[in-house]
Design a protein around this motif. Structure first.
Motif, PDB file in Angstrom:
ATOM      1  N   GLU A  11      44.147  36.272 -69.677  1.00 21.29           N
ATOM      2  CA  GLU A  11      43.185  35.372 -68.982  1.00 21.29           C
ATOM      3  C   GLU A  11      43.979  34.809 -67.494  1.00 21.29           C
ATOM      4  O   GLU A  11      45.141  34.534 -68.025  1.00 21.29           O
ATOM      5  CB  GLU A  11      42.785  34.375 -69.809  1.00 21.29           C
ATOM      6  CG  GLU A  11      41.675  34.668 -70.855  1.00 21.29           C
ATOM      7  CD  GLU A  11      41.198  33.536 -71.501  1.00 21.29           C
ATOM      8  OE1 GLU A  11      40.742  32.577 -70.957  1.00 21.29           O
ATOM      9  OE2 GLU A  11      40.681  33.733 -72.466  1.00 21.29           O
ATOM     10  N   VAL A  12      43.201  34.936 -66.471  1.00 25.44           N
ATOM     11  CA  VAL A  12      43.685  34.382 -65.471  1.00 25.44           C
ATOM     12  C   VAL A  12      43.298  32.865 -65.193  1.00 25.44           C
ATOM     13  O   VAL A  12      41.981  32.874 -65.096  1.00 25.44           O
ATOM     14  CB  VAL A  12      43.624  35.277 -64.163  1.00 25.44           C
ATOM     15  CG1 VAL A  12      44.205  34.890 -62.803  1.00 25.44           C
ATOM     16  CG2 VAL A  12      44.093  36.863 -64.470  1.00 25.44           C
ATOM     17  N   HIS A  13      44.027  32.136 -65.088  1.00 28.19           N
ATOM     18  CA  HIS A  13      43.744  30.669 -64.448  1.00 28.19           C
ATOM     19  C   HIS A  13      44.483  30.318 -63.278  1.00 28.19           C
ATOM     20  O   HIS A  13      45.204  30.749 -62.952  1.00 28.19           O
ATOM     21  CB  HIS A  13      44.250  29.826 -65.807  1.00 28.19           C
ATOM     22  CG  HIS A  13      43.861  30.122 -66.835  1.00 28.19           C
ATOM     23  ND1 HIS A  13      42.536  29.794 -67.418  1.00 28.19           N
ATOM     24  CD2 HIS A  13      44.467  30.847 -67.931  1.00 28.19           C
ATOM     25  CE1 HIS A  13      42.320  30.321 -68.588  1.00 28.19           C
ATOM     26  NE2 HIS A  13      43.507  30.826 -69.195  1.00 28.19           N
ATOM     27  N   PRO A  14      43.582  29.436 -62.615  1.00 31.56           N
ATOM     28  CA  PRO A  14      44.347  28.895 -61.310  1.00 31.56           C
ATOM     29  C   PRO A  14      45.380  28.023 -61.364  1.00 31.56           C
ATOM     30  O   PRO A  14      45.753  27.558 -62.693  1.00 31.56           O
ATOM     31  CB  PRO A  14      43.265  27.865 -60.826  1.00 31.56           C
ATOM     32  CG  PRO A  14      42.225  27.352 -61.804  1.00 31.56           C
ATOM     33  CD  PRO A  14      42.342  28.866 -62.761  1.00 31.56           C
ATOM     34  N   PRO A  15      46.364  28.016 -60.598  1.00 33.15           N
ATOM     35  CA  PRO A  15      47.630  27.199 -60.562  1.00 33.15           C
ATOM     36  C   PRO A  15      47.286  25.782 -61.020  1.00 33.15           C
ATOM     37  O   PRO A  15      46.285  25.326 -60.858  1.00 33.15           O
ATOM     38  CB  PRO A  15      48.322  27.349 -59.266  1.00 33.15           C
ATOM     39  CG  PRO A  15      47.606  28.357 -58.606  1.00 33.15           C
ATOM     40  CD  PRO A  15      46.076  28.546 -59.127  1.00 33.15           C
TER      41      PRO A  15
END
Length: 134
Positions: A22-26
């Motif tokens: 999963e990719v999350h914002p910084p």
């Protein structure tokens, strides 16, 4: 000596791919309101697009741009008839007609109108995407 036949996959099955993480914002995005970070990203995309597109402002007109300038050079009253025979977006030709009246029909000014339309398409596309995906 007998060898076992390789296990066959059923038709339509895909090759096993590694899982996608999963990719999350910084994390620093959480410090600011969501609208502010979204606006900053959209403005950043618009700036990058403006830099990349403005390199060719003084170049020659493309064939479709030259045709659009020819159509937009007619009066506003003649535009619906001309657009009906040629096809296309009447609002674009009307706006280009107004642009030509204000800034002229040179290559640079016509490319400037195209640049403006392209830059305004970025926030419109982001709004449409967020409306569709939530």
């Amino acid at each position: 000596m007998t060898t076992a036949a390789p296990k066959r996959r059923p038709l339509g099955s895909y090759i096993d791919l590694p899982p996608i993480r999963e990719v999350h914002p910084p994390a620093w995005f959480d410090r600011y309101p969501r609208r502010l970070t979204t606006a900053a990203i959209v403005l950043g995309l618009m700036l990058i697009s403006a830099v990349l597109r403005s390199r060719q402002l003084s170049g020659q007109l493309w064939f479709d741009e030259a045709g659009a300038v020819g159509i937009a050079s007619h009066t506003l009253g003649q535009l619906p008839g001309v657009v009906r025979h040629n096809g296309g977006a009447p609002l674009y030709y009307a706006l280009l007609h107004i642009w030509i009246q204000a800034f002229g029909a040179s290559e640079s000014s016509t490319h400037g109108f195209t640049l403006l339309c392209a830059l305004l398409a970025i926030p419109a596309a982001c709004w449409a995407g967020s409306s569709l995906s939530g």
